[in-house]
Each structure stands twice: as C-alpha cells, then as structure tokens.
Design an enzyme around this catalytic site. Structure first.
Site, PDB file in Angstrom:
ATOM      1  N   SER A  45       0.793  -1.242   0.000  1.00 32.44           N
ATOM      2  CA  SER A  45       0.000   0.000   0.000  1.00 32.44           C
ATOM      3  C   SER A  45       0.818   1.281   0.000  1.00 32.44           C
ATOM      4  O   SER A  45       0.308   2.326  -0.381  1.00 32.44           O
ATOM      5  CB  SER A  45      -0.927   0.028   1.219  1.00 32.44           C
ATOM      6  OG  SER A  45      -0.158  -0.053   2.395  1.00 32.44           O
ATOM      7  N   ASP A 336      -3.092   8.024   8.031  1.00 34.49           N
ATOM      8  CA  ASP A 336      -3.964   7.136   8.806  1.00 34.49           C
ATOM      9  C   ASP A 336      -3.091   6.385   9.803  1.00 34.49           C
ATOM     10  O   ASP A 336      -1.976   6.828  10.075  1.00 34.49           O
ATOM     11  CB  ASP A 336      -4.816   6.236   7.887  1.00 34.49           C
ATOM     12  CG  ASP A 336      -3.973   5.279   7.044  1.00 34.49           C
ATOM     13  OD1 ASP A 336      -2.796   5.042   7.390  1.00 34.49           O
ATOM     14  OD2 ASP A 336      -4.506   4.752   6.045  1.00 34.49           O
ATOM     15  N   HIS A 339      -0.180   4.729   7.290  1.00 36.27           N
ATOM     16  CA  HIS A 339       0.430   5.339   6.106  1.00 36.27           C
ATOM     17  C   HIS A 339       0.864   6.786   6.313  1.00 36.27           C
ATOM     18  O   HIS A 339       0.077   7.604   6.798  1.00 36.27           O
ATOM     19  CB  HIS A 339      -0.554   5.261   4.939  1.00 36.27           C
ATOM     20  CG  HIS A 339      -0.946   3.853   4.637  1.00 36.27           C
ATOM     21  ND1 HIS A 339      -2.147   3.314   5.022  1.00 36.27           N
ATOM     22  CD2 HIS A 339      -0.261   2.872   4.018  1.00 36.27           C
ATOM     23  CE1 HIS A 339      -2.187   2.038   4.652  1.00 36.27           C
ATOM     24  NE2 HIS A 339      -1.059   1.745   4.043  1.00 36.27           N
TER      25      HIS A 339
END
Ligand code: NAG
Ligand code: NAG
Ligand code: NAG
Ligand code: NAG
Ligand code: NAG
Ligand code: NAG
Length: 361
Positions: A45, A336, A339
């Site tokens: 991600s 978040d 990340h």
C-alpha cells in the site's frame, strides 16, 4: 545539489501544499533528469496507486477523505491524502506526473510506454499475508508484468519493449505487512520462526522475487527496506500504550534496522550474481525516523497518530467520509494509522532520489 535546494524550498515553505479544506496547489517540480524511459512499481500500500480498486478486497482507499490533497481532490485508491512515492519520483525525475495502476482498464498507450504500478495494498512477500488480506501476491504482480510486456510489445515491438523494461526504474517496496501480521500483531503460524528466522524467511522470498523480475528483463531495481515499524501509530495502539504516552517501540525499530542491514547485504550479493544488473537497497528508515524524532525540522507537529479520525486505529473503511480529519495534514507525519502523509512521502522521495542518483547517473 538540486535535491538539497528543493528540500530547502520545502522546509522554508516556498512550496506550499494545500490543506484538505483549501485549494490544491501544483507541487510538481520537474528537475528534468531523463535517465529512465519508464517506471515500474511492485509491492504494498505504500506504493499502490489504485490496483485494489479493481480486485475483491476490503483493503481500499478509493473514497474520501483519502486523496483530499491529490490533484482534483480525487480518491484514487492511494492510501494517503495525496501523492505517493512512485508519483513523486516519476514527476521529479521527469518521467510523468503520476503512475497509474496497471489494472486500470482505461490505460492509454502512452501510460504503458512510461510505466505502471503493479503494487497491491495489504500484500507482502509472505503468502500468509496475502491470504489474510486478499491482495495481489508478488507472484501475481510478476505475472502482471508479463501481461504488461505483451501489451508494450504490441505497441513498440518486442525488441524496443525489452529495452524499455531493461532501462526502466523498478521500485519494489514490501515487508511491513509481513512483519505486522506474522510477527507482531496476530498469532500467525509463522510467529514460531522468531525475529531472526522470520527475517531470513522474508529475505529468501525477496531474493526469489527479484530473480523473477530479472528473468523478465528488469535490470535497474531499487528495493526499499522497512520503515521504523515501531513508529507506526498502529503498533503503538497494538502495544496498548496510554493515550498521552504514545512513543516509538524501540525493539521493533531495532528489528527493522537489522532486517535492513541484511537486505542491503543480500542485494549486493544478488547483484553480483545477476549479470548486467544494478540492484540496490533504498533506505526509507532514515528519513522517516528523522521526521519522527525531529518533527519541527519539517513543520510536523504530530508524529504518534494519523490525521484521519483519532489516528490510532483508522485505516481503509475505518477512515471514511464520516470520519473527521485534522485541519492540516502537513502537520502530521501520518495520514492514517499506518500510512505516511503526503508531505512525509515527499521528504522520503527526495531522499530516495538522492540515493538513486548516487547509484545510477
Ligand atoms: C481553486 O482554484 C481554481 C483555479 O485557480 C479556482 O477556479 C477555484 O475557484 C478555486 N477553488 C477554491 C475553493 O478556492
Ligand atoms: C503542474 O506542473 C506541471 C510541470 O510543470 C505541469 O505539466 C502541469 O500542467 C501543472 N498542473 C497544473 C494543474 O497546473
Ligand atoms: C478519480 O479517480 C478515479 C479512479 O482512478 C477515476 O475513475 C475518475 O475518473 C477520477 N475522477 C476525476 C474527477 O478525476
Ligand atoms: C506462494 O504462492 C505462490 C503462488 O501460489 C507459490 O508459487 C509459492 O511457492 C508460495 N510460496 C511459499 C513460500 O509458500
Ligand atoms: C549498504 O551497504 C553498503 C556496503 O555494502 C554501505 O556502504 C551502505 O552504507 C549501506 N547502506 C545503508 C543505508 O546502510
Ligand atoms: C550466487 O551464486 C552462487 C553460485 O551459483 C550461489 O552459491 C549463491 O548462493 C548465489 N548468491 C545469491 C545471493 O544469489
């Protein structure tokens, strides 16, 4: 040199990012270094520019407030408030503005010519990680590279396609999910391997994957190491730290550093076995750790929680249009609970470009 000048402009505020509630500014600075015809990206991600939008998984970010500082305020599936490392590297190195996900059904021929992203959020080098998240394994990402090459060959012919892939900048970034799922946060069957054993298990998987990329024709490969895993907000939450006493977990950081040293060494060994290759370690630990420990240098005010919601547990669907966000994500190291924010990604990208230019120029 140039990099340091840009760094200076960022720190002194000459390059200003929009907040989520203001207008977007154009943060593209083209330093015009046409060293690479294309960029190819594999991993998780931290570098998935939207492939998970097209697969059946709950690990997604294609809804607000994700992307609120992306050009057009668009939630493209990137797990941050704006651009990711591949986008910054591609734009700063003069390849293109953003790197599209390979699974996007509307890719143009020119998107294909300058490279795409194969990464998938939630994935890892360990199959147990992908099993838990239904993301695209690195094995599937290597298959996607072969489909990409077939399409590229249809556009420019086989010979030219091989040349583009051989000269492309390849970025691989994975491993954090593996250590989080299998070693630290859940009772995975692989926990019994211990830190040392699990590091070696992952390194052998990295080795096989890089070898596979080489066999497909990739020659210039930067493999990113681990971030300081103990500084991720989710790890502080999992360690049940009290609200006002959140801090980096030293043991997980020293594990990450140890892994990175082994990775650096094993990539040097691998390169010497693979003729004509430049395979090298890309360090993200240093830049992230510096931001976590000297945030004021970067205009960052909060390092232990993300901008989205409480910042202690929000991720994917838990960070959604109903979630409150902080007023200015540029003051946050994290977007978040896992990340980094766009500003942190920019700082990391500048450090990586410096590292690339030391190896390939
Ligand atoms: C954002 O900038 C554009 C172009 O400069 C302008 O047309 C638009 O009104 C601005 N929007 C806001 C909310 O300021
Ligand atoms: C941003 O800057 C880049 C590079 O200078 C340029 O190509 C692009 O058109 C600009 N985008 C906007 C929205 O102004
Ligand atoms: C936003 O991103 C999605 C997915 O990449 C795309 O389909 C859509 O057209 C984009 N919308 C705008 C306004 O750019
Ligand atoms: C992971 O899965 C791939 C594809 O299913 C398989 O080829 C590979 O051997 C597996 N790796 C391990 C370590 O189990
Ligand atoms: C990687 O290893 C080389 C020596 O093999 C060393 O010079 C370099 O500093 C190491 N890089 C990092 C970031 O530790
Ligand atoms: C390099 O090749 C030698 C001889 O085939 C082998 O023993 C060694 O394990 C290889 N090392 C790596 C890192 O691939």
């Amino acid at each position: 040199m140039l990099i340091h000048e840009i760094m200076f402009m960022i720190i002194t505020g000459i390059i200003i990012f929009a907040t989520c509630h203001a207008n977007a500014t154009n943060e593209t600075i083209n330093i015009n270094l046409p060293i690479f015809p294309a960029i190819l990206v594999f991993g998780d991600s931290t570098i998935d520019t939207g492939n998970n939008n097209y697969i059946n998984t709950i690990i997604r970010a294609n809804f607000p407030p994700y992307g609120c500082n992306f050009p057009g305020h668009n939630a493209t599936g990137r797990f941050s408030n704006g651009k990711l490392i591949p986008d910054f590297i591609a734009s700063l190195m003069g390849i293109k503005d953003t790197v599209p996900p390979f699974l996007d059904p509307h890719l143009s021929d020119s998107d294909i010519l300058t490279g795409v992203c194969f990464a998938s959020a939630g994935s890892g080098y360990d199959n147990l990680t992908d099993f838990a998240t239904s993301s695209l394994t690195v094995a599937k990402q290597a298959d996607m590279l072969r489909s990409y090459m077939a399409r590229l060959s249809r556009i420019v012919g086989k010979e030219k396609a091989a040349k583009i892939v051989g000269e492309a900048l390849v970025i691989v970034s994975s491993g954090t999910n593996d250590f989080d799922f299998n070693l630290y946060d859940t009772p995975s069957p692989h926990r019994k391997l211990g830190v040392e054993g699990y590091q070696n298990y992952i390194l052998s998987s990295v080795h096989n994957f890089i070898q596979e990329l080489y066999e497909s024709g990739c020659r210039r490969i930067m493999v990113l190491g681990l971030p300081p895993i103990g500084c991720l907000p989710i790890q502080m939450t999992m360690a049940m730290q009290k609200q006002n006493e959140r801090r980096c977990i030293d043991k997980q950081n020293s594990d990450s550093e140890e892994y990175n040293q082994k990775l650096n060494q094993s990539l040097t060994d691998l390169q010497s076995n693979l003729t004509g290759s430049v395979i090298f370690y890309g360090d993200i630990y240093g830049a992230l750790f510096d931001m976590a420990t000297n945030p004021q240098k970067y205009g960052i005010k909060e390092t232990t929680r993300g901008c989205c919601g409480t910042g202690e547990m929000e991720l994917s669907y838990l960070c959604n249009p109903l979630t409150r966000t902080c007023p200015d994500p540029n003051h946050f190291l994290f977007w978040d609970d896992i990340h980094p924010s766009q500003v942190a990604y920019l700082v990391i990208s500048l450090s990586l470009i410096d590292q690339i230019l030391q190896v390939l120029h």
